[in-house]
Design a protein around this motif. Structure first.
Motif, PDB file in Angstrom:
ATOM      1  N   UNK A  53      67.881  52.294  20.663  1.00 10.79           N
ATOM      2  CA  UNK A  53      67.227  51.772  19.464  1.00 10.79           C
ATOM      3  C   UNK A  53      67.546  50.294  19.276  1.00 10.79           C
ATOM      4  N   UNK A  54      68.797  49.903  19.480  1.00 11.90           N
ATOM      5  CA  UNK A  54      69.160  48.488  19.371  1.00 11.90           C
ATOM      6  C   UNK A  54      68.483  47.651  20.449  1.00 11.90           C
ATOM      7  N   UNK A  55      68.321  48.201  21.640  1.00  9.21           N
ATOM      8  CA  UNK A  55      67.608  47.494  22.702  1.00  9.21           C
ATOM      9  C   UNK A  55      66.147  47.291  22.306  1.00  9.21           C
ATOM     10  N   UNK A  56      65.558  48.295  21.710  1.00 11.11           N
ATOM     11  CA  UNK A  56      64.179  48.188  21.239  1.00 11.11           C
ATOM     12  C   UNK A  56      64.065  47.160  20.115  1.00 11.11           C
ATOM     13  N   UNK A 107      67.832  46.768  32.245  1.00  8.20           N
ATOM     14  CA  UNK A 107      68.808  47.509  31.440  1.00  8.20           C
ATOM     15  C   UNK A 107      68.385  48.967  31.259  1.00  8.20           C
ATOM     16  N   UNK A 108      67.096  49.213  31.099  1.00  6.69           N
ATOM     17  CA  UNK A 108      66.613  50.584  30.937  1.00  6.69           C
ATOM     18  C   UNK A 108      66.794  51.372  32.228  1.00  6.69           C
ATOM     19  N   UNK A 109      66.521  50.755  33.369  1.00  4.50           N
ATOM     20  CA  UNK A 109      66.708  51.460  34.644  1.00  4.50           C
ATOM     21  C   UNK A 109      68.175  51.805  34.861  1.00  4.50           C
ATOM     22  N   UNK A 110      69.060  50.840  34.587  1.00  2.52           N
ATOM     23  CA  UNK A 110      70.498  51.103  34.724  1.00  2.52           C
ATOM     24  C   UNK A 110      70.931  52.204  33.764  1.00  2.52           C
ATOM     25  N   UNK A 121      75.639  54.961  28.823  1.00  2.04           N
ATOM     26  CA  UNK A 121      74.708  53.954  29.343  1.00  2.04           C
ATOM     27  C   UNK A 121      75.420  52.627  29.571  1.00  2.04           C
ATOM     28  N   UNK A 122      76.308  52.256  28.685  1.00  2.00           N
ATOM     29  CA  UNK A 122      77.143  51.083  28.867  1.00  2.00           C
ATOM     30  C   UNK A 122      76.391  49.764  28.892  1.00  2.00           C
ATOM     31  N   UNK A 123      75.384  49.594  28.052  1.00  2.00           N
ATOM     32  CA  UNK A 123      74.705  48.301  27.955  1.00  2.00           C
ATOM     33  C   UNK A 123      75.690  47.329  27.310  1.00  2.00           C
ATOM     34  N   UNK A 128      79.137  48.248  22.452  1.00  2.13           N
ATOM     35  CA  UNK A 128      80.128  48.005  21.396  1.00  2.13           C
ATOM     36  C   UNK A 128      79.498  48.089  20.014  1.00  2.13           C
ATOM     37  N   UNK A 129      78.261  47.592  19.902  1.00  2.00           N
ATOM     38  CA  UNK A 129      77.570  47.656  18.618  1.00  2.00           C
ATOM     39  C   UNK A 129      77.292  49.107  18.218  1.00  2.00           C
ATOM     40  N   UNK A 130      76.933  49.945  19.184  1.00  2.00           N
ATOM     41  CA  UNK A 130      76.695  51.368  18.903  1.00  2.00           C
ATOM     42  C   UNK A 130      77.993  52.062  18.507  1.00  2.00           C
TER      43      UNK A 130
END
Length: 161
Positions: A53-56, A107-110, A121-123, A128-130
């Motif tokens: 969600x944060x990536x989106x 990032x989505x593929x990883x 997932x470790x983005x 850290x924000x999550x």
């Protein structure tokens, strides 16, 4: 791999969330996040969907800012110099938006390769924000329950145990 309350593998929810993030479906990703938090109540899954969600949100915010820059130029440019400046900004915003889209795709593929194996997932920044967002919600809920547990019943006994 563990299944959720509805018989669906937990990694599937996370994979769908990251696919929605890539497709730019912030609202659907937010709805999925709400469902996961309320219905499934799994910490690992909630953190993965929060990251998606944060990536989106990041992708939508960058796209919105670049669209504001792109559409803020006047429609009729009288001088040739202003036209070239506008073209420079137009090309620049397109390049930046393309780079952000490629970054989100990578990032989505990883994340998908990790999440389907049941790992975090470790983005980099979103992880850290999550964690922070999840801990804030968890602390508020815990404080509320502790407050309720400390309140005496009318009979004089503690409620909840």
């Amino acid at each position: 791999m563990s299944k959720g309350k509805y018989g669906i593998y937990l990694w599937f929810y996370a994979a769908v969330a990251f696919i929605l993030a890539f497709l730019g479906q912030t609202l659907l990703c937010g709805i999925l996040l709400g469902f996961v938090i309320v219905a499934e109540k799994n910490e690992w899954l909630s953190k993965q969907v929060i990251q998606a969600f944060f990536l989106s949100l990041f992708s939508a915010a960058v796209s919105g800012i670049l669209n504001l820059i792109h559409y803020s130029a006047p429609s009729s440019l009288n001088s040739e110099v202003l036209y070239h400046i506008y073209r420079f900004f137009y090309i620049g915003t397109n390049v930046i938006e393309s780079l952000v889209s490629i970054l989100v795709l990578v990032l989505v593929i990883i994340a998908l390769t990790k999440v389907t194996k049941g790992k975090d997932a470790g983005i980099p920044l979103l992880n850290k924000l999550a964690d922070r967002a999840f801990n804030v919600v968890e602390k508020k809920v815990c404080r509320r329950w502790l407050f309720l547990l400390r309140q005496p019943d009318r009979s004089g006994y503690r409620s909840g145990g």
